[in-house]
Design a protein around this motif. Structure first.
Motif, short mmCIF file in Angstrom:
data_model
loop_
_atom_site.label_atom_id
_atom_site.label_comp_id
_atom_site.label_asym_id
_atom_site.label_seq_id
_atom_site.Cartn_x
_atom_site.Cartn_y
_atom_site.Cartn_z
N LEU A 180 0.83 -1.21 0.00
CA LEU A 180 0.00 0.00 0.00
C LEU A 180 0.86 1.25 0.00
O LEU A 180 0.50 2.27 -0.58
N ALA A 181 2.01 1.15 0.68
CA ALA A 181 2.87 2.33 0.80
C ALA A 181 3.47 2.71 -0.55
O ALA A 181 3.70 3.88 -0.82
N ASP A 182 3.70 1.73 -1.41
CA ASP A 182 4.35 2.03 -2.67
C ASP A 182 3.66 1.28 -3.81
O ASP A 182 4.24 0.41 -4.44
N PRO A 183 2.38 1.60 -4.05
CA PRO A 183 1.58 0.79 -4.97
C PRO A 183 2.11 0.78 -6.39
O PRO A 183 2.01 -0.22 -7.09
N ASP A 184 2.70 1.89 -6.83
CA ASP A 184 3.14 1.94 -8.21
C ASP A 184 4.35 1.06 -8.47
O ASP A 184 4.38 0.27 -9.39
N ALA A 185 5.34 1.19 -7.59
CA ALA A 185 6.57 0.44 -7.79
C ALA A 185 6.32 -1.05 -7.65
O ALA A 185 6.99 -1.86 -8.28
N LEU A 186 5.35 -1.42 -6.80
CA LEU A 186 5.15 -2.83 -6.52
C LEU A 186 3.86 -3.34 -7.16
O LEU A 186 3.28 -4.32 -6.73
N PRO B 266 -5.31 0.35 -32.50
CA PRO B 266 -5.07 1.75 -32.83
C PRO B 266 -3.70 1.92 -33.50
O PRO B 266 -2.92 0.98 -33.58
N ASP B 267 -3.46 3.13 -34.00
CA ASP B 267 -2.13 3.45 -34.53
C ASP B 267 -1.21 3.91 -33.40
O ASP B 267 0.01 3.79 -33.49
N LEU B 268 -1.85 4.45 -32.35
CA LEU B 268 -1.06 5.04 -31.26
C LEU B 268 -1.71 4.64 -29.93
O LEU B 268 -2.93 4.72 -29.78
N ILE B 269 -0.87 4.21 -28.99
CA ILE B 269 -1.39 3.85 -27.66
C ILE B 269 -1.04 4.97 -26.69
O ILE B 269 0.10 5.43 -26.63
N LEU B 270 -2.06 5.42 -25.95
CA LEU B 270 -1.85 6.45 -24.92
C LEU B 270 -1.98 5.78 -23.56
O LEU B 270 -3.05 5.30 -23.19
N PHE B 271 -0.88 5.75 -22.80
CA PHE B 271 -0.94 5.19 -21.45
C PHE B 271 -1.36 6.27 -20.46
O PHE B 271 -0.90 7.41 -20.54
N ASP B 272 -2.21 5.90 -19.53
CA ASP B 272 -2.59 6.75 -18.40
C ASP B 272 -1.30 7.19 -17.70
O ASP B 272 -0.54 6.36 -17.22
N ASP B 273 -1.04 8.50 -17.66
CA ASP B 273 0.27 8.93 -17.14
C ASP B 273 0.33 8.92 -15.62
O ASP B 273 1.39 9.14 -15.04
N ARG B 274 -0.80 8.66 -14.95
CA ARG B 274 -0.75 8.67 -13.49
C ARG B 274 -0.05 7.44 -12.93
O ARG B 274 0.50 7.49 -11.84
N ASN B 275 -0.10 6.33 -13.64
CA ASN B 275 0.64 5.16 -13.15
C ASN B 275 1.56 4.60 -14.22
O ASN B 275 1.75 3.40 -14.36
N HIS B 276 2.13 5.52 -14.99
CA HIS B 276 3.14 5.16 -15.96
C HIS B 276 4.51 5.31 -15.31
O HIS B 276 4.67 6.22 -14.51
N PRO B 277 5.50 4.47 -15.53
CA PRO B 277 5.55 3.40 -16.52
C PRO B 277 5.06 2.04 -16.03
O PRO B 277 5.13 1.07 -16.79
N GLY B 278 4.57 1.97 -14.78
CA GLY B 278 4.14 0.66 -14.26
C GLY B 278 3.13 -0.02 -15.16
O GLY B 278 3.23 -1.22 -15.43
N GLU B 280 2.68 0.36 -18.35
CA GLU B 280 3.29 -0.11 -19.61
C GLU B 280 4.10 -1.39 -19.38
O GLU B 280 4.10 -2.30 -20.22
N GLU B 281 4.75 -1.46 -18.21
CA GLU B 281 5.53 -2.67 -17.91
C GLU B 281 4.62 -3.88 -17.79
O GLU B 281 4.96 -4.99 -18.22
N ILE B 282 3.44 -3.69 -17.18
CA ILE B 282 2.50 -4.80 -17.05
C ILE B 282 2.07 -5.30 -18.43
O ILE B 282 2.03 -6.50 -18.68
N LEU B 283 1.81 -4.37 -19.33
CA LEU B 283 1.41 -4.78 -20.68
C LEU B 283 2.58 -5.45 -21.40
O LEU B 283 2.40 -6.46 -22.07
N ALA B 284 3.77 -4.90 -21.21
CA ALA B 284 4.93 -5.44 -21.91
C ALA B 284 5.17 -6.90 -21.50
O ALA B 284 5.60 -7.72 -22.31
N GLU B 285 4.90 -7.22 -20.24
CA GLU B 285 5.12 -8.59 -19.77
C GLU B 285 4.11 -9.57 -20.36
O GLU B 285 4.40 -10.76 -20.48
N ALA B 286 2.92 -9.08 -20.68
CA ALA B 286 1.89 -9.97 -21.21
C ALA B 286 2.18 -10.26 -22.67
O ALA B 286 2.29 -9.34 -23.48
#
Lengths: 344, 334
Positions: A180-186, B266-278, B280-286
């Protein structure tokens, strides 16, 4: 080997019966594997699933079947076997019918170590996380046994289970707090923390395969030692078993199995509890057979639960850890309640 | 230019609204009645006109609202945010030095600290769907809601365009004594960025974009109807794909499973910047990501998701996106 030495005349028939019994179990497992590969949120016709497996179909379908459902299924197989074998060894080792890597807090300890490691060193591949899992599993084992051993009667089964439950809750809370403390990194660990096979792909399996291989093979050779231990320390030692060294090796194998399983798909409880009892019910007390059956039945339970989790809700998947927990809880209660009928 | 026309239309409608509301009679926040000409009045997001005998000076604002007021030259005495300020992508670049922070967690505002500051005005976005101001939505703790007892709550309305939101705050800032020149300058820079964004879409027509936020094993696609900046992008020429079946209980997104993440191409993917790059990494792993042509071709970027409140931020994002659009191969998707 003690059980054969004192076995009744019908032992030959019984032994071949036990060997034959593995066949239907293996068949059930095979059916589950086929369902697991064929079933998912993407609609792929059975014929196309087959085409995808032999590699002659639409690229996207093939990717989903071969690179998403296959690794998930294979991970369920090895983790199911590892947890069931870990539970079998623990039960024999501790002569405790309630022993289970999940119940005793070993998996939760491994998970906490993985989460803490990720917090300090950042996201890491499974091949690195597994070492934290081993350390966490070992530490949790020592801690739980130490706590349970306090008091006159020593580490009784129920005290061990209680200490394990406390350790599980404690480690789980700490893991949650860190996440919870670091939701993005984890991010990646959030789902893993409840025990999930979804979202685990080939890299996880490939990186952990050596540990699973060594652990499972080693576990399959512990039958004789466990049979001797079941006679009691004194008799076992008279029969030539070096008790302390054997215990150490067995604990190391449990840590290896549980650490690898937890690194793969998070802390999962009850597989190691239910399966050895089920196996014992079928085979009788010979650990060599219990281990063999556990290797097949563990994956049956885990994969079956995973499939159940995929179809339970119309919109979302239920993580396998939750399904196994719901199935396992009543079994655990029965074992505690009617402990006298379950002798080890 | 449609962009300028849009801004002008918004301005005109805002002016009309003020006039109409001004004629409409007594206002809610003015107990002294309509006889006295109020020193301050503002048509707030909830459609009501708020007035006061003196121009409010001591303002407590939600952090996003504070950021836009500050860009126009109005500095609040305190702010509250719905998450830790340092981690909020929407609050980067804002200098809150010297401003008291009375909350950094959603639904939790230190009302006692706010009371000590004796505010004249509380400012937060108006959410038309929820019929509440930021900080007073359903789920906010009752103790936090008592902030509204300290002073009138006003703010610009969330709607179908970020421009109208910002203009609502421009009106508020102007009513509070902001320099009209500063506002106009900020608007001019922004309009140039809109022109550039429109030009990019004209130079490289046919680029389709999908706004996504992958999490766990889900592939969430933003529904433009609930994302004013995506509606703006559509107005300014970018083909932002509208997903077919928004989630029934939370229509802001259509959530696909990873197994079906290749449904839209799409031609272009826009990632939600509030939890980027996490994300994008999740998608990249899939492994399915290899089947999303735009991702496989590396045609990805981020979009400012649900946070833009200032012309400065919007101009910077539009300028950046215009370059990305120019460099996008429009034949990658379907």
């Amino acid at each position: 080997m003690s059980t054969t030495r004192v076995a009744p005349p019908s032992s030959v028939a019984r032994r071949s019966g036990r060997a034959l019994g593995l066949l239907p179990a293996a068949l059930v497992l095979l059916v589950l594997v086929l369902i697991s590969v064929g079933l998912g949120s993407r609609d792929v016709a059975p014929a196309d699933v087959w085409q995808a497996l032999i590699g002659s179909t639409d690229r996207a379908d093939a990717t989903v079947i071969r690179e998403m459902r296959m690794p998930r299924t294979l991970i369920a197989l090895v983790v199911g076997a590892a947890l069931a074998l870990g539970g079998t060894i623990l039960q024999g080792l501790a002569r405790n019918p309630l022993a289970d890597p999940g119940v005793l807090g070993i998996n939760a300890g491994a998970a906490l170590a993985v989460v803490a490691g990720a917090l300090v060193f950042g996201a890491m591949p499974a091949s690195a996380a597994v070492w934290f899992a081993f350390a966490g599993a070992a530490l949790a084992t020592v801690a739980v046994y130490t706590i349970a051993a306090v008091g006159r009667e020593g580490a009784t089964p129920v005290k061990l289970a209680l200490a394990g439950a406390a350790a599980t809750a404690l480690c789980g809370s700490f893991s949650s707090a860190i996440l919870l403390a670091d939701p993005d990194a984890l991010n990646e660990l959030r789902m893993w923390q409840v025990g999930a096979l979804a979202g685990r792909y080939y890299p996880v399996l490939v990186q952990l395969a050596p540990y699973f291989a060594v652990g499972i093979v080693a576990a399959l050779f512990t039958g004789r030692a466990l049979n001797l231990l079941s006679l009691g320390d004194e008799l076992a030692s008279t029969l030539g078993l070096r008790i302390d060294r054997t215990r150490g090796v067995l604990f190391a194998i449990v840590a290896l199995l549980c650490g690898a399983a937890t690194a793969a798909c998070g802390p999962i409880v009850f597989v190691g509890l239910m399966i050895p009892h089920l196996a014992r019910l079928i085979t009788g007390p010979d650990y060599r057979w219990i281990l063999a059956y556990s290797t097949v039945l563990g994956p049956v339970l885990l994969l079956g639960s995973d499939i159940l989790g995929r179809v339970l809700l119309p919109t979302a998947e239920v993580p396998v850890g939750v399904v196994v927990g719901v199935l396992g809880a009543p079994v655990f209660v029965l074992l505690v309640r009617f402990r006298r009928i379950v002798t080890i | 230019m449609p962009g300028r026309a849009r801004v002008a239309a918004t301005l005109i409608s805002a002016v009309l609204a003020v006039t109409v509301a001004g004629c409409a009679g007594p206002s809610e926040a003015e107990p002294d009645g309509p006889s006295a000409e109020p020193e301050w009045s503002y048509v707030s997001g909830d459609g009501q006109t708020y007035t006061a005998d003196e121009v409010p000076e001591r303002i407590i604002a939600e952090a996003y609202a504070a950021k836009v007021l500050m860009e126009f030259g109005i500095t609040p005495v305190a702010i509250w945010a719905s998450s830790p300020i340092a981690e909020d992508v929407g609050l980067q670049g804002a200098d809150f030095t010297g401003i008291e922070v009375i909350g950094q967690e959603w639904g939790k505002i230190d009302v006692a600290a706010a009371a000590e500051l004796a505010p004249d005005l509380i400012v937060g976005d108006w959410w038309p769907v929820e019929e509440a101001y930021s900080g007073f939505e359903a789920g906010v703790e009752d103790t936090s809601r008592r902030l509204a007892d300290l002073a009138p709550v006003v703010g610009a309305s969330q709607g179908d365009s970020i421009v109208s939101l910002i203009e609502g705050y421009a009106d508020l800032a102007a009513s509070l004594g902001a320099d009209p020149e500063a506002i106009a300058q900020s608007r001019t820079t922004f309009e140039a960025a809109v022109t550039d964004f429109e030009a990019a879409n004209e130079e490289n027509p046919g680029v389709s974009a999908l706004a996504i936020s992958p999490w766990d094993t889900n592939y969430a696609i933003a529904v433009p109807a609930y994302a004013p900046e995506l509606l703006d992008f559509q107005r300014w020429g970018l083909d932002v794909i509208v997903p077919d079946t928004p989630d029934p209980d939370f229509p802001y997104w259509e959530t696909l499973s990873m197994e079906t993440a290749d449904r839209y191409q799409p031609d272009l993917i826009l990632f939600d910047d509030r939890n980027h790059p996490g994300n994008e990494e999740i998608l990249a792993e899939a492994p399915i990501s290899a089947e999303i042509a735009a991702f496989a071709a590396g045609q990805t970027t981020t979009w400012p998701a649900y946070w833009v409140h200032t012309y400065g931020d919007y101009a910077a994002e539009l300028t950046r996106l215009a370059e990305v659009i120019r460099a996008t191969d429009a034949s990658v998707g379907e």
